[in-house]
Design a protein around this motif. Structure first.
Motif, PDB file in Angstrom:
ATOM      1  N   ILE A 191      88.024 -35.352  10.673  1.00  0.00           N
ATOM      2  CA  ILE A 191      86.573 -35.559  10.651  1.00  0.00           C
ATOM      3  C   ILE A 191      86.032 -35.281   9.249  1.00  0.00           C
ATOM      4  O   ILE A 191      85.209 -36.030   8.710  1.00  0.00           O
ATOM      5  CB  ILE A 191      85.874 -34.642  11.676  1.00  0.00           C
ATOM      6  CG1 ILE A 191      86.257 -35.042  13.106  1.00  0.00           C
ATOM      7  CG2 ILE A 191      84.357 -34.678  11.485  1.00  0.00           C
ATOM      8  CD1 ILE A 191      85.657 -36.310  13.600  1.00  0.00           C
ATOM      9  N   HIS A 192      86.493 -34.193   8.655  1.00  0.00           N
ATOM     10  CA  HIS A 192      86.022 -33.844   7.303  1.00  0.00           C
ATOM     11  C   HIS A 192      86.363 -34.947   6.309  1.00  0.00           C
ATOM     12  O   HIS A 192      85.533 -35.337   5.478  1.00  0.00           O
ATOM     13  CB  HIS A 192      86.644 -32.524   6.844  1.00  0.00           C
ATOM     14  CG  HIS A 192      86.343 -32.202   5.412  1.00  0.00           C
ATOM     15  ND1 HIS A 192      85.162 -31.656   5.000  1.00  0.00           N
ATOM     16  CD2 HIS A 192      87.074 -32.395   4.281  1.00  0.00           C
ATOM     17  CE1 HIS A 192      85.167 -31.519   3.690  1.00  0.00           C
ATOM     18  NE2 HIS A 192      86.309 -31.956   3.232  1.00  0.00           N
ATOM     19  N   ASP A 193      87.585 -35.444   6.386  1.00  0.00           N
ATOM     20  CA  ASP A 193      88.003 -36.477   5.435  1.00  0.00           C
ATOM     21  C   ASP A 193      87.192 -37.765   5.618  1.00  0.00           C
ATOM     22  O   ASP A 193      86.960 -38.500   4.656  1.00  0.00           O
ATOM     23  CB  ASP A 193      89.499 -36.762   5.586  1.00  0.00           C
ATOM     24  CG  ASP A 193      90.363 -35.593   5.109  1.00  0.00           C
ATOM     25  OD1 ASP A 193      89.841 -34.736   4.367  1.00  0.00           O
ATOM     26  OD2 ASP A 193      91.551 -35.534   5.492  1.00  0.00           O
ATOM     27  N   ARG A 194      86.759 -38.033   6.854  1.00  0.00           N
ATOM     28  CA  ARG A 194      85.972 -39.242   7.116  1.00  0.00           C
ATOM     29  C   ARG A 194      84.512 -39.094   6.706  1.00  0.00           C
ATOM     30  O   ARG A 194      83.886 -40.050   6.240  1.00  0.00           O
ATOM     31  CB  ARG A 194      86.064 -39.606   8.597  1.00  0.00           C
ATOM     32  CG  ARG A 194      87.433 -40.145   9.019  1.00  0.00           C
ATOM     33  CD  ARG A 194      87.532 -40.330  10.511  1.00  0.00           C
ATOM     34  NE  ARG A 194      86.617 -41.345  11.016  1.00  0.00           N
ATOM     35  CZ  ARG A 194      86.520 -41.686  12.305  1.00  0.00           C
ATOM     36  NH1 ARG A 194      87.285 -41.074  13.196  1.00  0.00           N
ATOM     37  NH2 ARG A 194      85.678 -42.613  12.687  1.00  0.00           N
ATOM     38  N   THR A 195      83.949 -37.896   6.865  1.00  0.00           N
ATOM     39  CA  THR A 195      82.518 -37.713   6.607  1.00  0.00           C
ATOM     40  C   THR A 195      82.227 -37.184   5.214  1.00  0.00           C
ATOM     41  O   THR A 195      81.154 -37.442   4.663  1.00  0.00           O
ATOM     42  CB  THR A 195      81.902 -36.755   7.638  1.00  0.00           C
ATOM     43  OG1 THR A 195      82.537 -35.470   7.539  1.00  0.00           O
ATOM     44  CG2 THR A 195      82.074 -37.300   9.052  1.00  0.00           C
ATOM     45  N   GLY A 196      83.151 -36.391   4.647  1.00  0.00           N
ATOM     46  CA  GLY A 196      82.980 -35.900   3.280  1.00  0.00           C
ATOM     47  C   GLY A 196      81.950 -34.806   3.102  1.00  0.00           C
ATOM     48  O   GLY A 196      81.502 -34.543   1.979  1.00  0.00           O
ATOM     49  N   HIS A 197      81.575 -34.103   4.183  1.00  0.00           N
ATOM     50  CA  HIS A 197      80.605 -33.018   4.050  1.00  0.00           C
ATOM     51  C   HIS A 197      81.224 -31.827   3.309  1.00  0.00           C
ATOM     52  O   HIS A 197      82.410 -31.511   3.485  1.00  0.00           O
ATOM     53  CB  HIS A 197      80.137 -32.539   5.432  1.00  0.00           C
ATOM     54  CG  HIS A 197      79.184 -33.466   6.103  1.00  0.00           C
ATOM     55  ND1 HIS A 197      79.597 -34.496   6.917  1.00  0.00           N
ATOM     56  CD2 HIS A 197      77.829 -33.526   6.083  1.00  0.00           C
ATOM     57  CE1 HIS A 197      78.541 -35.148   7.382  1.00  0.00           C
ATOM     58  NE2 HIS A 197      77.456 -34.589   6.886  1.00  0.00           N
ATOM     59  N   GLY A 251      81.837 -31.751  -1.267  1.00  0.00           N
ATOM     60  CA  GLY A 251      82.849 -32.434  -0.460  1.00  0.00           C
ATOM     61  C   GLY A 251      84.080 -31.608  -0.165  1.00  0.00           C
ATOM     62  O   GLY A 251      85.021 -32.107   0.455  1.00  0.00           O
ATOM     63  N   GLU A 252      84.067 -30.347  -0.540  1.00  0.00           N
ATOM     64  CA  GLU A 252      85.241 -29.485  -0.343  1.00  0.00           C
ATOM     65  C   GLU A 252      85.207 -28.843   1.040  1.00  0.00           C
ATOM     66  O   GLU A 252      84.151 -28.531   1.581  1.00  0.00           O
ATOM     67  CB  GLU A 252      85.244 -28.401  -1.423  1.00  0.00           C
ATOM     68  CG  GLU A 252      86.451 -27.481  -1.402  1.00  0.00           C
ATOM     69  CD  GLU A 252      86.471 -26.533  -2.593  1.00  0.00           C
ATOM     70  OE1 GLU A 252      87.569 -26.237  -3.096  1.00  0.00           O
ATOM     71  OE2 GLU A 252      85.388 -26.085  -3.039  1.00  0.00           O
ATOM     72  N   LEU A 253      86.396 -28.635   1.612  1.00  0.00           N
ATOM     73  CA  LEU A 253      86.529 -27.856   2.833  1.00  0.00           C
ATOM     74  C   LEU A 253      87.145 -26.522   2.428  1.00  0.00           C
ATOM     75  O   LEU A 253      88.290 -26.469   1.974  1.00  0.00           O
ATOM     76  CB  LEU A 253      87.416 -28.580   3.849  1.00  0.00           C
ATOM     77  CG  LEU A 253      87.346 -28.088   5.302  1.00  0.00           C
ATOM     78  CD1 LEU A 253      87.925 -29.143   6.251  1.00  0.00           C
ATOM     79  CD2 LEU A 253      88.086 -26.784   5.521  1.00  0.00           C
ATOM     80  N   ILE A 254      86.375 -25.455   2.579  1.00  0.00           N
ATOM     81  CA  ILE A 254      86.798 -24.152   2.074  1.00  0.00           C
ATOM     82  C   ILE A 254      86.813 -23.140   3.217  1.00  0.00           C
ATOM     83  O   ILE A 254      85.961 -23.170   4.102  1.00  0.00           O
ATOM     84  CB  ILE A 254      85.885 -23.703   0.922  1.00  0.00           C
ATOM     85  CG1 ILE A 254      86.561 -22.632   0.068  1.00  0.00           C
ATOM     86  CG2 ILE A 254      84.530 -23.233   1.415  1.00  0.00           C
ATOM     87  CD1 ILE A 254      85.928 -22.463  -1.304  1.00  0.00           C
ATOM     88  N   ALA A 255      87.816 -22.267   3.230  1.00  0.00           N
ATOM     89  CA  ALA A 255      87.958 -21.248   4.277  1.00  0.00           C
ATOM     90  C   ALA A 255      87.639 -19.882   3.712  1.00  0.00           C
ATOM     91  O   ALA A 255      88.125 -19.512   2.642  1.00  0.00           O
ATOM     92  CB  ALA A 255      89.377 -21.264   4.844  1.00  0.00           C
ATOM     93  N   LEU A 256      86.824 -19.118   4.440  1.00  0.00           N
ATOM     94  CA  LEU A 256      86.613 -17.706   4.147  1.00  0.00           C
ATOM     95  C   LEU A 256      87.525 -16.927   5.089  1.00  0.00           C
ATOM     96  O   LEU A 256      87.316 -16.929   6.305  1.00  0.00           O
ATOM     97  CB  LEU A 256      85.150 -17.312   4.370  1.00  0.00           C
ATOM     98  CG  LEU A 256      84.097 -18.130   3.614  1.00  0.00           C
ATOM     99  CD1 LEU A 256      82.695 -17.611   3.939  1.00  0.00           C
ATOM    100  CD2 LEU A 256      84.340 -18.104   2.114  1.00  0.00           C
ATOM    101  N   LEU A 257      88.541 -16.296   4.536  1.00  0.00           N
ATOM    102  CA  LEU A 257      89.610 -15.668   5.326  1.00  0.00           C
ATOM    103  C   LEU A 257      89.654 -14.176   5.041  1.00  0.00           C
ATOM    104  O   LEU A 257      89.631 -13.765   3.871  1.00  0.00           O
ATOM    105  CB  LEU A 257      90.952 -16.307   4.965  1.00  0.00           C
ATOM    106  CG  LEU A 257      92.217 -15.674   5.561  1.00  0.00           C
ATOM    107  CD1 LEU A 257      92.257 -15.856   7.082  1.00  0.00           C
ATOM    108  CD2 LEU A 257      93.464 -16.286   4.919  1.00  0.00           C
ATOM    109  N   GLY A 258      89.751 -13.377   6.088  1.00  0.00           N
ATOM    110  CA  GLY A 258      89.889 -11.946   5.894  1.00  0.00           C
ATOM    111  C   GLY A 258      89.850 -11.220   7.225  1.00  0.00           C
ATOM    112  O   GLY A 258      89.492 -11.802   8.248  1.00  0.00           O
ATOM    113  N   PRO A 259      90.191  -9.933   7.228  1.00  0.00           N
ATOM    114  CA  PRO A 259      90.139  -9.156   8.468  1.00  0.00           C
ATOM    115  C   PRO A 259      88.706  -8.849   8.868  1.00  0.00           C
ATOM    116  O   PRO A 259      87.752  -9.123   8.115  1.00  0.00           O
ATOM    117  CB  PRO A 259      90.903  -7.869   8.093  1.00  0.00           C
ATOM    118  CG  PRO A 259      90.693  -7.733   6.615  1.00  0.00           C
ATOM    119  CD  PRO A 259      90.663  -9.141   6.072  1.00  0.00           C
ATOM    120  N   SER A 260      88.528  -8.264  10.036  1.00  0.00           N
ATOM    121  CA  SER A 260      87.198  -7.848  10.481  1.00  0.00           C
ATOM    122  C   SER A 260      86.606  -6.875   9.470  1.00  0.00           C
ATOM    123  O   SER A 260      87.301  -5.982   8.978  1.00  0.00           O
ATOM    124  CB  SER A 260      87.277  -7.180  11.856  1.00  0.00           C
ATOM    125  OG  SER A 260      87.733  -8.099  12.822  1.00  0.00           O
ATOM    126  N   GLY A 261      85.323  -7.060   9.153  1.00  0.00           N
ATOM    127  CA  GLY A 261      84.668  -6.171   8.211  1.00  0.00           C
ATOM    128  C   GLY A 261      84.851  -6.528   6.762  1.00  0.00           C
ATOM    129  O   GLY A 261      84.395  -5.797   5.879  1.00  0.00           O
TER     130      GLY A 261
END
Length: 346
Positions: A182-188, A28-38
């Protein structure tokens, strides 16, 4: 659905794209993969999706080893940057496509597919557009259709690769808020890739900061912004300035001047001092401070961003001054960081 990436390495023609990466993604977590190109963020997303196979390591969906399973077997929803909608299909047909192509024993009836598409059109706020074709929609509307199509298959994990990258800034901001709702409503369980730090900090429950095929730091927006654990994270997340300094007897020195900062937990020797341009106290004069001459000045919204030349070697840092500060044009400014961090020089 919990996802675990355990000691994963990925090579392309002997080029290492990921080095021994491990990551736990909560259900149920919304997680971001953040970083520069490469940095490896898209490679990691594709490995979770099943679009690539790891060279080494294991990917678990719950307690199940999913490393060798296909995209279909993993039942993931995938949203691409450029929508990947079928131009010859209507909006409703695009949304129902993933259900339509299922094996006969798993395929819902046409009536159920139509009901599901209608329900998702309402969720993504596109009711009434089911008979339109992608060419008749705006970029933001197309991305909403792409998300509805990914949700139609009731995925165990929802994956988004730079979902707003092709949109203008105003639409991006609107869709970010909408995606969070949407994420908070669906919980995916949701993983999205971005190089936009503002997007990651605003949207995600946790941010995974990546660099050169490794994970530098995992934490909440407050963790990675206020408590960065490496020079890379400090420099990549938000605006920052850095100065080479020396630590002597628990004090920070620039050349032959102590600048009034304690460094009891840093060993003596060369170090790098990091601080945010806005996290400073301006001083009229000081026995211990950082002082420099204004080299450049520019207006940034309600403040003035100033580049200072520090010391005889003319090291440059940026700080923020009030718009009407008298030193904003070629004057001399003394300051001391209010929040800061030292990293031993490598």
């Amino acid at each position: 659905m919990e996802v675990r990436v355990v000691n994963v390495r990925k090579e392309f023609d002997r080029f290492p794209a990921l080095h021994d990466v491990s990551l736990d993604i909560r259900s149920g977590e919304l997680i971001a993969l953040l970083g520069p190109s490469g940095s490896g963020k898209t490679t990691l997303l594709r490995l979770i999706a099943g679009l690539e196979r790891p060279t080494d390591g294991t990917i678990y969906f719950g307690e199940e080893d999913a490393s060798q399973k296909t995209v279909q077997e993993r039942n993931v929803g995938f949203v691409f940057q450029h929508y990947a909608l079928f131009r010859h299909m209507t909006v409703a047909e695009n949304i129902g496509f993933g259900l339509k192509v299922r094996d006969r024993d798993k395929r819902p009836s046409d009536a159920e597919i139509k009901r599901r598409a209608s329900e998702l059109l309402d969720l993504v706020q596109l009711s009434g557009l089911e008979k339109r074709y992608p060419a008749q929609l705006s970029g933001g509307q197309r991305q909403r259709v792409a998300l509805a199509r990914a949700l139609a298959i009731e995925p165990r994990v929802l994956l988004l690769d730079e979902p707003f990258g092709a949109l203008d800034a105003q639409v991006r901001r609107e869709l970010r808020r909408w995606l969070r709702e949407i994420h908070d409503r669906t919980g995916h369980t949701t993983v999205f890739v971005t190089h936009d730090q503002e997007e990651a900090l605003e949207l995600a429950d946790r941010v995974v900061v990546m660099s050169q095929g490794t994970i530098e730091q995992v934490g909440t927006a407050d963790d990675v912004y206020d408590r960065p654990n490496s020079p890379f994270v400090y420099g990549f997340i938000g605006d920052s300035s850095s100065l080479p300094v020396n630590v002597e007897d628990g004090q920070v020195w620039i050349a032959d001047r102590a600048v009034g900062l304690q460094a009891d937990d840093i060993p003596s020797g060369p170090a790098l001092l990091y601080f945010r341009p806005h996290d400073i106290d301006l001083l009229d004069g000081c026995g211990g401070c950082i002082a420099g001459t204004v080299a450049n000045s520019r207006r940034v919204a309600g403040t003035r961003r100033v580049e200072l030349e520090i010391g005889g070697e003319r090291q440059k840092v940026e700080i923020e001054l009030p718009v009407d500060h008298p030193a904003a044009q070629k004057g001399r400014v003394a300051f001391r960081p209010r929040k800061w961090k030292l990293f031993p020089a490598s």
